[in-house]
Motif scaffolding. Structure first.
Motif, PDB file in Angstrom:
ATOM      1  N   PHE A  16       6.295 -17.141   3.209  1.00 37.35           N
ATOM      2  CA  PHE A  16       5.100 -16.321   3.345  1.00 37.35           C
ATOM      3  C   PHE A  16       5.497 -14.937   3.850  1.00 37.35           C
ATOM      4  O   PHE A  16       6.448 -14.790   4.626  1.00 37.35           O
ATOM      5  CB  PHE A  16       4.097 -16.947   4.322  1.00 37.35           C
ATOM      6  N   GLN A  17       4.740 -13.928   3.429  1.00 36.26           N
ATOM      7  CA  GLN A  17       4.958 -12.561   3.901  1.00 36.26           C
ATOM      8  C   GLN A  17       3.747 -12.106   4.702  1.00 36.26           C
ATOM      9  O   GLN A  17       2.604 -12.272   4.264  1.00 36.26           O
ATOM     10  CB  GLN A  17       5.170 -11.612   2.720  1.00 36.26           C
ATOM     11  N   ARG A  18       4.003 -11.554   5.875  1.00 35.32           N
ATOM     12  CA  ARG A  18       2.904 -10.992   6.664  1.00 35.32           C
ATOM     13  C   ARG A  18       2.317  -9.785   5.932  1.00 35.32           C
ATOM     14  O   ARG A  18       3.031  -9.018   5.277  1.00 35.32           O
ATOM     15  CB  ARG A  18       3.398 -10.563   8.046  1.00 35.32           C
ATOM     16  N   VAL A  19       1.021  -9.620   6.076  1.00 33.08           N
ATOM     17  CA  VAL A  19       0.316  -8.546   5.366  1.00 33.08           C
ATOM     18  C   VAL A  19      -0.125  -7.481   6.350  1.00 33.08           C
ATOM     19  O   VAL A  19      -0.796  -7.782   7.353  1.00 33.08           O
ATOM     20  CB  VAL A  19      -0.906  -9.112   4.609  1.00 33.08           C
ATOM     21  N   ASP A  20       0.261  -6.240   6.047  1.00 35.68           N
ATOM     22  CA  ASP A  20      -0.174  -5.080   6.823  1.00 35.68           C
ATOM     23  C   ASP A  20      -1.241  -4.361   6.005  1.00 35.68           C
ATOM     24  O   ASP A  20      -1.019  -4.006   4.836  1.00 35.68           O
ATOM     25  CB  ASP A  20       1.020  -4.148   7.071  1.00 35.68           C
ATOM     26  N   ALA A  21      -2.408  -4.139   6.601  1.00 31.93           N
ATOM     27  CA  ALA A  21      -3.536  -3.546   5.874  1.00 31.93           C
ATOM     28  C   ALA A  21      -3.205  -2.177   5.294  1.00 31.93           C
ATOM     29  O   ALA A  21      -3.816  -1.745   4.318  1.00 31.93           O
ATOM     30  CB  ALA A  21      -4.753  -3.448   6.795  1.00 31.93           C
ATOM     31  N   ARG A  22      -2.221  -1.479   5.870  1.00 33.67           N
ATOM     32  CA  ARG A  22      -1.899  -0.115   5.415  1.00 33.67           C
ATOM     33  C   ARG A  22      -0.754  -0.076   4.411  1.00 33.67           C
ATOM     34  O   ARG A  22      -0.412   0.997   3.912  1.00 33.67           O
ATOM     35  CB  ARG A  22      -1.543   0.746   6.623  1.00 33.67           C
ATOM     36  N   THR A  23      -0.153  -1.211   4.135  1.00 29.79           N
ATOM     37  CA  THR A  23       1.006  -1.252   3.251  1.00 29.79           C
ATOM     38  C   THR A  23       0.627  -1.875   1.918  1.00 29.79           C
ATOM     39  O   THR A  23       0.042  -2.960   1.868  1.00 29.79           O
ATOM     40  CB  THR A  23       2.147  -2.068   3.886  1.00 29.79           C
ATOM     41  N   ARG A  24       0.963  -1.178   0.828  1.00 25.86           N
ATOM     42  CA  ARG A  24       0.657  -1.690  -0.508  1.00 25.86           C
ATOM     43  C   ARG A  24       1.495  -2.931  -0.809  1.00 25.86           C
ATOM     44  O   ARG A  24       2.652  -3.034  -0.392  1.00 25.86           O
ATOM     45  CB  ARG A  24       0.920  -0.615  -1.571  1.00 25.86           C
ATOM     46  N   LEU A  25       0.892  -3.850  -1.525  1.00 27.70           N
ATOM     47  CA  LEU A  25       1.567  -5.075  -1.938  1.00 27.70           C
ATOM     48  C   LEU A  25       1.906  -5.003  -3.424  1.00 27.70           C
ATOM     49  O   LEU A  25       1.173  -4.396  -4.206  1.00 27.70           O
ATOM     50  CB  LEU A  25       0.655  -6.288  -1.704  1.00 27.70           C
ATOM     51  N   THR A  26       2.990  -5.618  -3.793  1.00 26.01           N
ATOM     52  CA  THR A  26       3.322  -5.788  -5.206  1.00 26.01           C
ATOM     53  C   THR A  26       3.194  -7.269  -5.521  1.00 26.01           C
ATOM     54  O   THR A  26       3.966  -8.088  -5.018  1.00 26.01           O
ATOM     55  CB  THR A  26       4.747  -5.302  -5.507  1.00 26.01           C
ATOM     56  N   VAL A  27       2.192  -7.612  -6.326  1.00 25.68           N
ATOM     57  CA  VAL A  27       1.878  -9.019  -6.573  1.00 25.68           C
ATOM     58  C   VAL A  27       1.555  -9.240  -8.049  1.00 25.68           C
ATOM     59  O   VAL A  27       1.162  -8.321  -8.765  1.00 25.68           O
ATOM     60  CB  VAL A  27       0.676  -9.480  -5.727  1.00 25.68           C
TER      61      VAL A  27
END
Length: 211
Positions: free
Chosen positions: A91-102
């Motif tokens: 699992f990867q922690r999610v930062d609201a300000r960082t874009r995700l590549t999914v």
């Protein structure tokens, strides 16, 4: 979606094997600015059923770890080669300000009502079933809908035709605007010409001369 995880103190092949024998699945949570990777374990049966749901693979998840809830994204699953067994999860922690590549699944609708299918009896081929996007966590969709109701005879739908969520950008590898779906016209087989009727057999000649 929410799931429960527990802290895992021991690591290594032997410790992971003992966990699996006890009905648990080892995992790891990584990412997050200034945060160290954390070893976790999950109930295998609960995880197995959650993995059958599409949303568990393409949504921001709420992980309850020791009473603290944090947002994570499923990044990798390792299955046993032939047993119905999940061997490890990441699992990867999610930062609201960082874009995700999914990778986000594509859901197709409306093809049965399209001109291509109703009038021209086309077969619709779904060339892509998911698409990779870059997006902020708050805007991550569970899926992207592809409306094929306007599909015409032998037409195609490209990535550029998709309606993306706010702020999302498509990440492509290879072709700049690949085909998502295409309508294929049915092949009409020409009838073979009827075989010519055999000529009637000639009557045998009468032998001898008249006197």
């Amino acid at each position: 979606m929410k799931f429960v995880a527990f802290e895992r103190a021991k690591q290594g092949t032997g410790a992971s094997r003992r966990l699996r024998n006890a009905g648990k699945t080892p995992g790891i949570v990584y990412g997050g600015e200034g945060q160290q990777p954390q070893l976790v374990e999950l109930d295998h049966n609960a995880l197995w059923h959650a993995l059958k749901k599409e949303a568990f693979h393409a949504s921001i998840l709420e992980m309850d770890l020791g009473g603290t809830v944090s947002k994570v994204l499923l990044r990798d699953v390792q299955y046993h080669p032939f047993k119905q067994l999940v061997q490890h999860v990441d699992f990867q922690r999610v930062d609201a300000r960082t874009r995700l590549t999914v990778k986000v699944p594509l859901h197709f609708k409306g093809e049965e009502e399209s001109e291509a299918v109703k009038l021209h009896h086309n077969l619709v081929n779904h060339v892509m079933t998911e698409i990779q996007i870059s997006v902020l966590p708050a805007d991550l969709p569970e899926f992207i809908e592809v409306d094929l109701s306007g599909l015409t005879n032998a037409a195609t739908v490209h990535v550029s035709d998709l309606k993306l969520p706010k702020g999302a950008k498509v990440i492509l590898h290879g072709k700049p605007n690949p085909v998502v779906a295409t309508a294929v016209a049915p092949v009409v087989e020409e009838e073979a010409p009827a075989a010519a009727a055999p000529a009637p057999a000639a009557a045998p000649a009468k032998g001898g001369k008249k006197k």
